[in-house]
Design a protein around this motif. Structure first.
Motif, PDB file in Angstrom:
ATOM      1  N   LEU A 168       0.850  -1.186   0.000  1.00 52.77           N
ATOM      2  CA  LEU A 168       0.000   0.000   0.000  1.00 52.77           C
ATOM      3  C   LEU A 168       0.885   1.235   0.000  1.00 52.77           C
ATOM      4  O   LEU A 168       1.909   1.274   0.677  1.00 52.77           O
ATOM      5  CB  LEU A 168      -0.880   0.050   1.253  1.00 52.77           C
ATOM      6  N   LYS A 169       0.473   2.228  -0.739  1.00 50.16           N
ATOM      7  CA  LYS A 169       1.133   3.528  -0.693  1.00 50.16           C
ATOM      8  C   LYS A 169       0.103   4.518  -0.179  1.00 50.16           C
ATOM      9  O   LYS A 169      -0.982   4.650  -0.744  1.00 50.16           O
ATOM     10  CB  LYS A 169       1.619   3.947  -2.082  1.00 50.16           C
ATOM     11  N   LEU A 170       0.417   5.190   0.926  1.00 53.73           N
ATOM     12  CA  LEU A 170      -0.464   6.171   1.539  1.00 53.73           C
ATOM     13  C   LEU A 170       0.003   7.553   1.090  1.00 53.73           C
ATOM     14  O   LEU A 170       1.170   7.892   1.253  1.00 53.73           O
ATOM     15  CB  LEU A 170      -0.400   6.056   3.056  1.00 53.73           C
ATOM     16  N   VAL A 171      -0.904   8.337   0.518  1.00 59.36           N
ATOM     17  CA  VAL A 171      -0.547   9.645  -0.031  1.00 59.36           C
ATOM     18  C   VAL A 171      -1.393  10.720   0.650  1.00 59.36           C
ATOM     19  O   VAL A 171      -2.614  10.599   0.741  1.00 59.36           O
ATOM     20  CB  VAL A 171      -0.775   9.690  -1.560  1.00 59.36           C
ATOM     21  N   ALA A 172      -0.724  11.775   1.104  1.00 59.89           N
ATOM     22  CA  ALA A 172      -1.399  12.890   1.767  1.00 59.89           C
ATOM     23  C   ALA A 172      -1.659  14.022   0.770  1.00 59.89           C
ATOM     24  O   ALA A 172      -1.095  14.051  -0.325  1.00 59.89           O
ATOM     25  CB  ALA A 172      -0.542  13.407   2.922  1.00 59.89           C
ATOM     26  N   LEU A 173      -2.503  14.953   1.193  1.00 63.72           N
ATOM     27  CA  LEU A 173      -2.849  16.102   0.346  1.00 63.72           C
ATOM     28  C   LEU A 173      -1.613  16.921  -0.059  1.00 63.72           C
ATOM     29  O   LEU A 173      -1.593  17.510  -1.135  1.00 63.72           O
ATOM     30  CB  LEU A 173      -3.844  17.011   1.063  1.00 63.72           C
ATOM     31  N   ASN A 174      -0.586  16.948   0.789  1.00 67.51           N
ATOM     32  CA  ASN A 174       0.626  17.715   0.475  1.00 67.51           C
ATOM     33  C   ASN A 174       1.651  16.878  -0.306  1.00 67.51           C
ATOM     34  O   ASN A 174       2.801  17.256  -0.425  1.00 67.51           O
ATOM     35  CB  ASN A 174       1.265  18.255   1.752  1.00 67.51           C
ATOM     36  N   ASN A 175       1.196  15.726  -0.825  1.00 68.20           N
ATOM     37  CA  ASN A 175       2.012  14.785  -1.613  1.00 68.20           C
ATOM     38  C   ASN A 175       3.022  13.996  -0.793  1.00 68.20           C
ATOM     39  O   ASN A 175       3.842  13.281  -1.355  1.00 68.20           O
ATOM     40  CB  ASN A 175       2.694  15.467  -2.797  1.00 68.20           C
ATOM     41  N   TYR A 176       2.990  14.123   0.549  1.00 67.66           N
ATOM     42  CA  TYR A 176       3.797  13.218   1.376  1.00 67.66           C
ATOM     43  C   TYR A 176       3.283  11.810   1.110  1.00 67.66           C
ATOM     44  O   TYR A 176       2.070  11.589   0.998  1.00 67.66           O
ATOM     45  CB  TYR A 176       3.635  13.545   2.868  1.00 67.66           C
ATOM     46  N   SER A 177       4.173  10.866   0.981  1.00 71.49           N
ATOM     47  CA  SER A 177       3.730   9.488   0.800  1.00 71.49           C
ATOM     48  C   SER A 177       4.649   8.551   1.564  1.00 71.49           C
ATOM     49  O   SER A 177       5.806   8.862   1.827  1.00 71.49           O
ATOM     50  CB  SER A 177       3.700   9.111  -0.681  1.00 71.49           C
ATOM     51  N   MET A 198       1.905   7.223  10.227  1.00 68.15           N
ATOM     52  CA  MET A 198       0.751   7.978  10.718  1.00 68.15           C
ATOM     53  C   MET A 198       0.493   9.164   9.797  1.00 68.15           C
ATOM     54  O   MET A 198       0.780  10.309  10.118  1.00 68.15           O
ATOM     55  CB  MET A 198       0.953   8.404  12.166  1.00 68.15           C
ATOM     56  N   SER A 199      -0.023   8.856   8.637  1.00 69.53           N
ATOM     57  CA  SER A 199      -0.264   9.864   7.603  1.00 69.53           C
ATOM     58  C   SER A 199      -1.557  10.610   7.872  1.00 69.53           C
ATOM     59  O   SER A 199      -2.608  10.000   7.994  1.00 69.53           O
ATOM     60  CB  SER A 199      -0.362   9.197   6.229  1.00 69.53           C
ATOM     61  N   TRP A 200      -1.464  11.937   7.956  1.00 65.91           N
ATOM     62  CA  TRP A 200      -2.675  12.734   8.115  1.00 65.91           C
ATOM     63  C   TRP A 200      -2.989  13.416   6.790  1.00 65.91           C
ATOM     64  O   TRP A 200      -2.179  13.409   5.874  1.00 65.91           O
ATOM     65  CB  TRP A 200      -2.552  13.728   9.257  1.00 65.91           C
ATOM     66  N   GLN A 201      -4.157  13.968   6.696  1.00 69.52           N
ATOM     67  CA  GLN A 201      -4.667  14.564   5.462  1.00 69.52           C
ATOM     68  C   GLN A 201      -4.551  13.566   4.309  1.00 69.52           C
ATOM     69  O   GLN A 201      -4.209  13.914   3.183  1.00 69.52           O
ATOM     70  CB  GLN A 201      -3.946  15.869   5.139  1.00 69.52           C
ATOM     71  N   LEU A 202      -4.875  12.317   4.620  1.00 72.04           N
ATOM     72  CA  LEU A 202      -4.774  11.240   3.642  1.00 72.04           C
ATOM     73  C   LEU A 202      -5.730  11.495   2.483  1.00 72.04           C
ATOM     74  O   LEU A 202      -6.912  11.772   2.687  1.00 72.04           O
ATOM     75  CB  LEU A 202      -5.109   9.916   4.326  1.00 72.04           C
TER      76      LEU A 202
END
Length: 108
Positions: free
Chosen positions: A33-42, A95-99
């Motif tokens: 799984l790749k988790l991507v945040a609104l700011n493109n952090y992944s 712990m990715s926020w703004q996912l």
């Protein structure tokens, strides 16, 4: 590889990541799984690692939907009080926020 936007998923989830498995079509522990945040952090992990760590997809704080300003709309968190073994950098990075996206099957 499958790519799903989290807003589609959240309608069918109660918050526990295991509840996502049916929606995501993820049934194997080794599924990447790749988790991507609104700011493109992944960050990348496997479904099994999140499941084993009792990951939670938080959508509410104090019974109110979480805003983007408040780390919403979706935030992967872990029960750190109940599971002190998870208090380390390996789990902090997950712990990715703004996912915004969960990409299934992508590894690297």
């Amino acid at each position: 590889m499958s790519h799903m936007k989290t807003p589609t998923l959240i309608k069918n989830c109660k918050g526990n990541l295991t509840a996502f498995s049916d929606v995501l079509g993820v049934f194997f522990q080794s599924t990447p799984l790749k988790l991507v945040a609104l700011n493109n952090y992944s960050t990348q992990t496997t479904f099994g690692k999140l499941k084993h760590a009792d990951a939670i997809v938080a959508t509410r704080k104090n019974d109110l939907p979480m805003s983007i300003r408040d780390r919403g709309p979706f935030w992967i968190i872990f029960p750190l009080i109940k599971r002190p073994d998870l208090e380390n950098e390996d789990f902090y990075r997950l712990m990715s926020w703004q996912l915004s996206d969960i990409i299934i099957g992508e590894s690297q």
